[in-house]
Enzyme design. Structure first.
Site, PDB file in Angstrom:
ATOM      1  N   GLN A 118      -5.535  -3.250  10.761  1.00 30.95           N
ATOM      2  CA  GLN A 118      -4.396  -2.644  11.454  1.00 30.95           C
ATOM      3  C   GLN A 118      -4.775  -1.342  12.157  1.00 30.95           C
ATOM      4  OE1 GLN A 118      -0.366  -2.976   9.624  1.00 30.95           O
ATOM      5  NE2 GLN A 118      -1.535  -3.460   7.793  1.00 30.95           N
ATOM      6  N   LYS A 157       0.838  -1.204   0.000  1.00 28.02           N
ATOM      7  CA  LYS A 157       0.000   0.000   0.000  1.00 28.02           C
ATOM      8  C   LYS A 157       0.874   1.256   0.000  1.00 28.02           C
ATOM      9  CE  LYS A 157      -2.097  -1.172   3.827  1.00 28.02           C
ATOM     10  NZ  LYS A 157      -1.445  -2.486   4.006  1.00 28.02           N
ATOM     11  N   THR A 158       1.857   1.261   0.892  1.00 29.34           N
ATOM     12  CA  THR A 158       2.721   2.430   0.965  1.00 29.34           C
ATOM     13  C   THR A 158       3.490   2.584  -0.345  1.00 29.34           C
ATOM     14  OG1 THR A 158       2.880   2.135   3.341  1.00 29.34           O
ATOM     15  CG2 THR A 158       4.540   3.540   2.329  1.00 29.34           C
ATOM     16  N   ARG A 203       5.208  -7.532  10.880  1.00 28.68           N
ATOM     17  CA  ARG A 203       6.426  -6.734  10.653  1.00 28.68           C
ATOM     18  C   ARG A 203       7.559  -7.621  10.182  1.00 28.68           C
ATOM     19  NH1 ARG A 203       4.271  -3.116   9.148  1.00 28.68           N
ATOM     20  NH2 ARG A 203       2.448  -4.377   9.473  1.00 28.68           N
ATOM     21  N   ASP A 229      -1.710   7.781   3.714  1.00 23.07           N
ATOM     22  CA  ASP A 229      -1.276   6.435   4.113  1.00 23.07           C
ATOM     23  C   ASP A 229      -1.895   6.121   5.483  1.00 23.07           C
ATOM     24  OD1 ASP A 229       0.009   4.017   4.019  1.00 23.07           O
ATOM     25  OD2 ASP A 229       2.031   4.800   4.316  1.00 23.07           O
ATOM     26  N   GLU A 230      -2.000   4.849   5.826  1.00 27.72           N
ATOM     27  CA  GLU A 230      -2.536   4.422   7.129  1.00 27.72           C
ATOM     28  C   GLU A 230      -3.895   5.075   7.391  1.00 27.72           C
ATOM     29  OE1 GLU A 230      -1.004   2.178   8.882  1.00 27.72           O
ATOM     30  OE2 GLU A 230       1.125   2.264   8.362  1.00 27.72           O
TER      31      GLU A 230
END
Ligand code: ATP
Ligand code: MG
Length: 686
Positions: free
Chosen positions: A242, A30-31, A617, A211-212
């Protein structure tokens, strides 16, 4: 450029007009979509300055800027890549006058807010003040001002806090200061109340990327909506699994509302995870499985099964730390990922870092702690920042009080109290009061002379800072300033021990170096490469520092092991991860006994998402460790493995102490020490 994107990612990157939501699980790129889309927009002719990309942290912004620069070079430098808060600062500096704010307003940090609230509520009790701070912040994030908060208050306690909020707001206005929540709330009000300003920003921003997105709150969403306007040219990327900032007001409603508010919304799902091995991804999918879903998702990895996820069962916290360090040492010997930066130890709460720090130090392994105390929270840095804040905004009374008393210059508490009283009556800031004609009648001549001297010094410094440009000049000026205020002596007088004073002075010098570097001109970077940066005045640089959370940002990826809270690890990745302290009461965090059943269930869901963030992660190996006993205050109590360990549904037995692993680690440690010794320079006596 798009060759390194899969079809769904390309779809998202090429959807240049209109609203777009990329909704996908962890590590699905996504980023990466955001960074590539910035590049794509620039390649299609959109000016960099007309693109805004909003990240969750300053660190993420720095990284994104670097990646964008690699893709399109210089024009990426003009893109507004920053957090919502930094964007808020930009808006207010340019157009805050409509709200009565000078361009040089101050930004108060959490400590300043706390002392201001204590003052407004006439209390010295930090716990009470913190409670007020929390409540007021919640109201602000829900878009309520003091009057609205009072109107909707349902208890006497809430009414009292709302009245306190009104006093707090008055003070902020008088000090020309804002708190962190205002950095979102005020720009929102500005755009809501000023049609022209809103149109100006909508015309300026051709595309906004967020983002996020799952961790935005209600005011941030409103702000985004006003910035992009009805036609809504934006790209939001996020993952409902998330969302881990519900406790700070983030709301998944923002995801639910998006298709309703923007009927033309193009929704793109990404399904391939490029980060983790099959084993890690399966554990993650199993954990998040029981949580209710906003949008169904299926993630797969083509990186192969990889190493099984390990569960490490330890006796107590020190033992857990030792085992984590042993694991890092043995992996470093055997894995292709041999750099310290390839390892991270993640945990739920800040205080857990200590034992790991101790174990890493013992093993002489370099590390950094992220998500912990920031460099800018150190007393000495805050002292200096108080002066900088005053250069920028002379009406910043909290900064005035700190600067005028640090280092001590013979202006006592009584003088300041009298000055405060005089200023309040005259409706002036403390600094403003220095130059009022009638001050002489209110204060003794000696006190007035001392205050005038301070004012004169400050004015002179500010004048010079405004005209100091470039690294060399800035560094010389800062040295001179420190000498003039006798700051090194102050540190020696106020520190408990000489080494402490020396360490603090070291921080001050580092801070000054860093400020000077930001003034640009010809500088040499860490690798010895000479760079030419756009020169800035010291005053410009001082204006931006309130928003920077850590000095480490300039050192993007030092070769050290990362210790981090799970919250601070969001969006990042490491080849090897140890997830520590995975016990009931820590992860999930201890339940709030007073909360109702529904609130408890929602909290467990958020904790489960945190576990999911932690697991995802890891790229190559993951160890999840827990302890049979834990410290609780001064007591040692029995502990149980977290329910999330069972939920990972690993088809393997828990790993107890493995003597071979220990032996390998010991060998690695000896080998490392031996090579460190042979590499150390030999000292000869002169
Ligand atoms: P998170 O949910 O944790 O924020 P994300 O969805 O933002 O993750 P990224 O960080 O963008 O994921 O990507 C995860 C990793 O996968 C990165 O190392 C990235 O470079 C890599 N990656 C993403 N897309 C691709 C691709 N199409 N080809 C190769 N590697 C990719
Ligand atoms: Mg990401």
């Amino acid at each position: 450029m798009t060759a390194s994107l899969n079809l769904a990612q390309q779809d998202a990157v090429n959807h240049l007009r209109g609203p777009c939501l990329v909704l996908a699980g962890a590590g699905s790129g996504k980023t990466r979509v955001i960074t590539h889309k910035i590049a794509r927009l620039i390649q299609t002719g959109v000016e960099g300055r007309r693109i805004a990309a909003i990240t969750f942290t300053n660190k993420a912004a720095t990284e994104m800027r670097e990646r964008a620069r690699q893709l399109v070079g210089k024009p990426a430098g003009e893109v507004l890549i920053c957090t919502f808060h930094a964007l808020g600062v930009r808006l207010l500096r340019e157009d805050g006058a409509a709200l009565g704010l000078k361009p040089q307003f101050s930004i108060l940090d959490s400590d300043d807010v706390l002392s201001l609230l204590k003052d407004c509520g006439a209390t010295t009790d930090a716990a009470t003040a913190r409670q007020w701070q929390w409540t007021i912040s919640g109201w602000k994030n829900a878009g309520l001002n003091a009057a609205a908060a009072l109107a909707q208050a349902t208890s006497e306690g809430e009414r009292q806090t709302a009245r306190l909020m009104a006093r707090y707001e008055e003070r902020l206005a008088a000090y020309q200061s804002v708190d962190f929540d205002d950095l979102i709330g005020l720009p929102l009000r500005l755009l809501q109340q000023n049609e022209q300003t809103m149109q100006k920003w909508q015309a300026r921003l051709a595309h906004v990327l967020v983002d996020e997105y799952q961790d935005t709150n209600a005011t941030q969403y409103e702000l985004m909506k006003l910035l992009v306007g009805a036609q809504g040219s934006f790209t939001a990327v996020g993952d409902d699994d998330q969302s881990i900032y519900g406790w700070r007001g983030a709301t998944l409603d923002n995801l639910r509302r998006l298709p309703l508010d923007f009927p033309r919304l193009k929704v793109i799902k990404l399904e391939q995870n490029y980060r983790s091995t099959g084993a890690i991804l399966r554990a993650a999918n199993n954990v998040i499985g029981p949580n209710p879903k906003l949008f169904p998702k299926r993630l797969y990895s083509e990186l192969g099964e990889g190493e099984p996820v390990r569960v490490v069962d330890c006796d107590h916290e020190a033992h857990e730390a030792e085992r984590a360090v042993a694991r890092i040492q043995s992996l470093r010997q055997t894995s292709p990922h041999k750099e310290w930066r390839d390892f991270a130890i993640l945990y739920r709460a800040n205080h857990q870092a200590r034992v790991f720090e101790q174990a890493l130090r013992r093993a002489q392994i370099p590390y950094k702690v992220s998500g912990g105390q920031s460099f800018f929270d150190r007393v000495e840095i805050k002292d200096l920042c108080a002066w900088l804040r005053l250069w920028i905004n002379e009406d910043d009374d909290p900064a005035f009080l700190r600067a005028v008393t640090t280092p001590k210059r013979g202006i006592g508490h009584q003088t300041l109290a009298q000055l405060g009283e005089f200023a309040a009556k005259a409706h002036l800031s403390l600094f403003g009061a220095l130059y009022a004609h009638s001050l002489g009648a209110a204060l003794p001549a000696r006190a007035v002379a001392g205050l005038h001297e301070f004012g004169r010094e400050l004015n002179e410094l500010r004048h010079r800072a405004r005209h100091t440009v470039g690294r060399e000049a800035a560094r010389a000026f800062l040295d001179e300033w420190l000498q003039a205020i006798h700051y090194e002596k102050h540190l020696h007088d106020s520190s408990d021990t000489a080494p402490q004073a020396t360490a603090r002075w070291g921080n001050v010098l580092e801070f000054c170096d860093w400020m000077a570097d930001r003034c640009g001109g010809q500088i040499t970077d860490a690798a010895g490469v000479s760079l030419s940066l756009e020169p800035k005045t010291l005053l410009d640089v001082a204006q931006t520092i309130s928003l920077i959370s850590t000095l480490n940002e300039r050192d993007q990826d030092p070769n050290v092991v990362t210790l981090s809270t799970l919250h601070a690890a969001k969006g990042l990745e490491w080849p090897h991860v140890v997830l520590a302290g995975v016990i009931e009461g820590l992860l999930p965090f201890r339940p709030d006994e007073d909360a109702g059943a529904a609130a408890q269930a929602a909290r467990i869901e958020e904790e489960r998402r945190l576990m999911y963030v932690g697991i995802t992660r890891a790229q190559r190996t993951l160890a999840v460790s827990w302890t049979r006993r834990r410290k609780k205050g001064r007591e040692i109590v029995a502990a149980r493995p977290s329910r999330f360990i069972a939920e990972m549904a690993l088809d393997q037995a828990t790993v107890r102490e493995d003597p071979r692993e220990k032996l390998k680690a010991l060998r690695a440690e000896f080998a490392q020490r031996a090579s460190a010794q042979s590499a150390a320079p030999t000292h000869t006596t002169p």
